[in-house]
Design a protein around this motif. Structure first.
Motif, PDB file in Angstrom:
ATOM      1  N   GLY A  64       0.795  -1.222   0.000  1.00  0.00           N
ATOM      2  CA  GLY A  64       0.000   0.000   0.000  1.00  0.00           C
ATOM      3  C   GLY A  64       0.830   1.275   0.000  1.00  0.00           C
ATOM      4  N   ARG A  65       2.128   1.159   0.294  1.00  0.00           N
ATOM      5  CA  ARG A  65       3.010   2.331   0.290  1.00  0.00           C
ATOM      6  C   ARG A  65       4.075   2.230  -0.798  1.00  0.00           C
ATOM      7  NH1 ARG A  65       6.326   3.392   4.405  1.00  0.00           N
ATOM      8  NH2 ARG A  65       6.593   1.174   4.956  1.00  0.00           N
ATOM      9  N   PHE A  66       4.596   1.039  -1.017  1.00  0.00           N
ATOM     10  CA  PHE A  66       5.659   0.824  -1.995  1.00  0.00           C
ATOM     11  C   PHE A  66       5.100   0.079  -3.197  1.00  0.00           C
ATOM     12  CE2 PHE A  66       9.557   0.679   1.084  1.00  0.00           C
ATOM     13  CZ  PHE A  66       9.133   1.856   1.657  1.00  0.00           C
ATOM     14  N   THR A  67       5.653   0.360  -4.369  1.00  0.00           N
ATOM     15  CA  THR A  67       5.241  -0.332  -5.591  1.00  0.00           C
ATOM     16  C   THR A  67       6.455  -0.673  -6.429  1.00  0.00           C
ATOM     17  OG1 THR A  67       3.143   0.897  -5.629  1.00  0.00           O
ATOM     18  CG2 THR A  67       3.796  -0.248  -7.643  1.00  0.00           C
ATOM     19  N   ILE A  68       6.598  -1.939  -6.747  1.00  0.00           N
ATOM     20  CA  ILE A  68       7.674  -2.378  -7.627  1.00  0.00           C
ATOM     21  C   ILE A  68       7.148  -2.400  -9.062  1.00  0.00           C
ATOM     22  CG2 ILE A  68       7.129  -4.834  -7.350  1.00  0.00           C
ATOM     23  CD1 ILE A  68      10.137  -5.416  -7.507  1.00  0.00           C
ATOM     24  N   SER A  69       8.009  -2.035  -9.995  1.00  0.00           N
ATOM     25  CA  SER A  69       7.623  -2.051 -11.402  1.00  0.00           C
ATOM     26  C   SER A  69       8.872  -2.208 -12.248  1.00  0.00           C
ATOM     27  CB  SER A  69       6.883  -0.755 -11.782  1.00  0.00           C
ATOM     28  OG  SER A  69       7.733   0.365 -11.647  1.00  0.00           O
ATOM     29  N   ARG A  70       8.673  -2.390 -13.537  1.00  0.00           N
ATOM     30  CA  ARG A  70       9.834  -2.484 -14.433  1.00  0.00           C
ATOM     31  C   ARG A  70       9.485  -1.852 -15.770  1.00  0.00           C
ATOM     32  NH1 ARG A  70       6.475  -4.505 -17.263  1.00  0.00           N
ATOM     33  NH2 ARG A  70       6.197  -6.678 -17.897  1.00  0.00           N
ATOM     34  N   ASP A  71      10.523  -1.349 -16.422  1.00  0.00           N
ATOM     35  CA  ASP A  71      10.399  -0.792 -17.765  1.00  0.00           C
ATOM     36  C   ASP A  71      11.220  -1.678 -18.682  1.00  0.00           C
ATOM     37  OD1 ASP A  71      10.806   0.655 -20.173  1.00  0.00           O
ATOM     38  OD2 ASP A  71      10.393   2.529 -19.145  1.00  0.00           O
ATOM     39  N   ASN A  72      10.532  -2.435 -19.495  1.00  0.00           N
ATOM     40  CA  ASN A  72      11.202  -3.409 -20.356  1.00  0.00           C
ATOM     41  C   ASN A  72      12.164  -2.730 -21.335  1.00  0.00           C
ATOM     42  OD1 ASN A  72      11.586  -6.084 -20.754  1.00  0.00           O
ATOM     43  ND2 ASN A  72       9.758  -6.382 -22.017  1.00  0.00           N
ATOM     44  N   ALA A  73      11.731  -1.629 -21.907  1.00  0.00           N
ATOM     45  CA  ALA A  73      12.550  -0.942 -22.913  1.00  0.00           C
ATOM     46  C   ALA A  73      13.835  -0.391 -22.317  1.00  0.00           C
ATOM     47  CB  ALA A  73      11.743   0.182 -23.550  1.00  0.00           C
ATOM     48  N   LYS A  74      13.782  -0.021 -21.051  1.00  0.00           N
ATOM     49  CA  LYS A  74      14.956   0.557 -20.403  1.00  0.00           C
ATOM     50  C   LYS A  74      15.721  -0.457 -19.578  1.00  0.00           C
ATOM     51  CE  LYS A  74      13.007   5.211 -20.054  1.00  0.00           C
ATOM     52  NZ  LYS A  74      12.647   6.331 -19.153  1.00  0.00           N
ATOM     53  N   ASN A  75      15.207  -1.694 -19.502  1.00  0.00           N
ATOM     54  CA  ASN A  75      15.847  -2.717 -18.670  1.00  0.00           C
ATOM     55  C   ASN A  75      16.096  -2.191 -17.260  1.00  0.00           C
ATOM     56  OD1 ASN A  75      16.038  -5.088 -20.213  1.00  0.00           O
ATOM     57  ND2 ASN A  75      17.733  -4.224 -21.380  1.00  0.00           N
ATOM     58  N   THR A  76      15.091  -1.574 -16.729  1.00  0.00           N
ATOM     59  CA  THR A  76      15.207  -0.963 -15.421  1.00  0.00           C
ATOM     60  C   THR A  76      14.028  -1.364 -14.542  1.00  0.00           C
ATOM     61  OG1 THR A  76      16.409   0.923 -16.340  1.00  0.00           O
ATOM     62  CG2 THR A  76      15.405   1.223 -14.174  1.00  0.00           C
ATOM     63  N   MET A  77      14.342  -1.647 -13.301  1.00  0.00           N
ATOM     64  CA  MET A  77      13.331  -1.958 -12.294  1.00  0.00           C
ATOM     65  C   MET A  77      13.245  -0.777 -11.339  1.00  0.00           C
ATOM     66  SD  MET A  77      13.280  -5.278  -9.770  1.00  0.00           S
ATOM     67  CE  MET A  77      14.857  -4.900  -8.988  1.00  0.00           C
ATOM     68  N   TYR A  78      12.050  -0.548 -10.809  1.00  0.00           N
ATOM     69  CA  TYR A  78      11.851   0.593  -9.933  1.00  0.00           C
ATOM     70  C   TYR A  78      11.206   0.160  -8.622  1.00  0.00           C
ATOM     71  CZ  TYR A  78      12.388   3.095 -14.345  1.00  0.00           C
ATOM     72  OH  TYR A  78      12.870   3.569 -15.552  1.00  0.00           O
ATOM     73  N   LEU A  79      11.394   0.988  -7.610  1.00  0.00           N
ATOM     74  CA  LEU A  79      10.668   0.839  -6.367  1.00  0.00           C
ATOM     75  C   LEU A  79      10.179   2.230  -5.974  1.00  0.00           C
ATOM     76  CD1 LEU A  79       9.790  -1.165  -4.152  1.00  0.00           C
ATOM     77  CD2 LEU A  79      11.766  -0.387  -2.831  1.00  0.00           C
ATOM     78  N   GLN A  80       8.888   2.457  -6.170  1.00  0.00           N
ATOM     79  CA  GLN A  80       8.282   3.713  -5.765  1.00  0.00           C
ATOM     80  C   GLN A  80       7.904   3.608  -4.297  1.00  0.00           C
ATOM     81  OE1 GLN A  80       7.748   6.680  -7.492  1.00  0.00           O
ATOM     82  NE2 GLN A  80       7.074   7.448  -5.507  1.00  0.00           N
ATOM     83  N   MET A  81       8.429   4.505  -3.499  1.00  0.00           N
ATOM     84  CA  MET A  81       8.204   4.458  -2.051  1.00  0.00           C
ATOM     85  C   MET A  81       7.478   5.721  -1.618  1.00  0.00           C
ATOM     86  SD  MET A  81      11.863   2.905  -0.786  1.00  0.00           S
ATOM     87  CE  MET A  81      12.758   4.413  -1.174  1.00  0.00           C
ATOM     88  N   ASN A  82       6.289   5.556  -1.069  1.00  0.00           N
ATOM     89  CA  ASN A  82       5.486   6.680  -0.597  1.00  0.00           C
ATOM     90  C   ASN A  82       5.290   6.581   0.920  1.00  0.00           C
ATOM     91  OD1 ASN A  82       5.159   7.483  -3.315  1.00  0.00           O
ATOM     92  ND2 ASN A  82       3.310   6.226  -3.524  1.00  0.00           N
ATOM     93  N   SER A  83       4.897   7.680   1.505  1.00  0.00           N
ATOM     94  CA  SER A  83       4.603   7.724   2.951  1.00  0.00           C
ATOM     95  C   SER A  83       5.736   7.111   3.770  1.00  0.00           C
ATOM     96  CB  SER A  83       3.288   6.996   3.239  1.00  0.00           C
ATOM     97  OG  SER A  83       2.220   7.566   2.515  1.00  0.00           O
ATOM     98  N   LEU A  84       6.932   7.531   3.497  1.00  0.00           N
ATOM     99  CA  LEU A  84       8.102   6.961   4.165  1.00  0.00           C
ATOM    100  C   LEU A  84       8.130   7.322   5.644  1.00  0.00           C
ATOM    101  CD1 LEU A  84      10.648   7.621   1.321  1.00  0.00           C
ATOM    102  CD2 LEU A  84      10.187   5.383   2.324  1.00  0.00           C
ATOM    103  N   THR A  85       8.612   6.399   6.425  1.00  0.00           N
ATOM    104  CA  THR A  85       8.767   6.586   7.867  1.00  0.00           C
ATOM    105  C   THR A  85      10.213   6.259   8.246  1.00  0.00           C
ATOM    106  OG1 THR A  85       8.307   4.332   8.585  1.00  0.00           O
ATOM    107  CG2 THR A  85       6.405   5.733   8.107  1.00  0.00           C
ATOM    108  N   PRO A  86      10.642   6.671   9.435  1.00  0.00           N
ATOM    109  CA  PRO A  86      12.013   6.340   9.865  1.00  0.00           C
ATOM    110  C   PRO A  86      12.278   4.831   9.861  1.00  0.00           C
ATOM    111  CG  PRO A  86      11.134   8.077  11.233  1.00  0.00           C
ATOM    112  CD  PRO A  86      10.009   7.630  10.351  1.00  0.00           C
ATOM    113  N   GLU A  87      11.245   4.021  10.038  1.00  0.00           N
ATOM    114  CA  GLU A  87      11.419   2.559  10.021  1.00  0.00           C
ATOM    115  C   GLU A  87      11.815   2.043   8.636  1.00  0.00           C
ATOM    116  OE1 GLU A  87       9.888   3.807  13.496  1.00  0.00           O
ATOM    117  OE2 GLU A  87       8.800   4.091  11.602  1.00  0.00           O
ATOM    118  N   ASP A  88      11.673   2.862   7.616  1.00  0.00           N
ATOM    119  CA  ASP A  88      12.086   2.478   6.262  1.00  0.00           C
ATOM    120  C   ASP A  88      13.561   2.777   5.997  1.00  0.00           C
ATOM    121  OD1 ASP A  88       8.920   3.751   5.253  1.00  0.00           O
ATOM    122  OD2 ASP A  88       9.470   1.625   5.414  1.00  0.00           O
TER     123      ASP A  88
END
Length: 124
Positions: A64-88
């Motif tokens: 619900g806060r983080f989302t993993i994704s990938r861009d095939n054309a760029k051969n890149t994987m991402y981790l979108q991190m929202n609502s970050l807390t110190p525990e992250d």
């Protein structure tokens, strides 16, 4: 397979950050993921993705806060991190499995390829 993570930094509680992982030599390797390791703690699974289908799985702690994704054309994987807390706060690593037919795994020992981590620090 070579993995290069980037995008870490110092942010405040509630901020967002997007990590990138450049994947080279992927060939038919199919399962990739993100792990993190906080000081004095074991490496922890964050999320994984099947490259061919784009299907994903996330740890309960980030769902619900983080989302993993990938861009095939760029051969890149991402981790979108929202609502970050110190525990992250942790070093974040991207990883890949050698077995092209492997199923999702949250165990670090199941991953064969690792990139150098990128540090994410969340201040309160």
């Amino acid at each position: 397979v070579q993995l290069q993570a980037s995008g870490g930094g110092l942010v405040q509680t509630g901020d967002s950050l997007r990590l990138s992982c450049a994947v080279s030599g992927r060939a038919f390797k199919n399962l990739f993921g993100w792990f993190r390791q906080a000081p004095a703690k074991e490496r922890e699974f964050v999320a994984a993705i099947r490259w061919d289908r784009g299907t994903t799985v996330h740890a309960d702690s980030v769902k619900g806060r983080f989302t993993i994704s990938r861009d095939n054309a760029k051969n890149t994987m991402y981790l979108q991190m929202n609502s970050l807390t110190p525990e992250d706060t942790a070093i974040y690593y991207c990883a890949g499995r050698r077995d092209s037919f492997a199923e999702f795994s949250n165990r670090a020992n199941d991953y064969n390829y690792w990139g150098r981590g990128t540090l994410v620090t969340v201040s309160s």
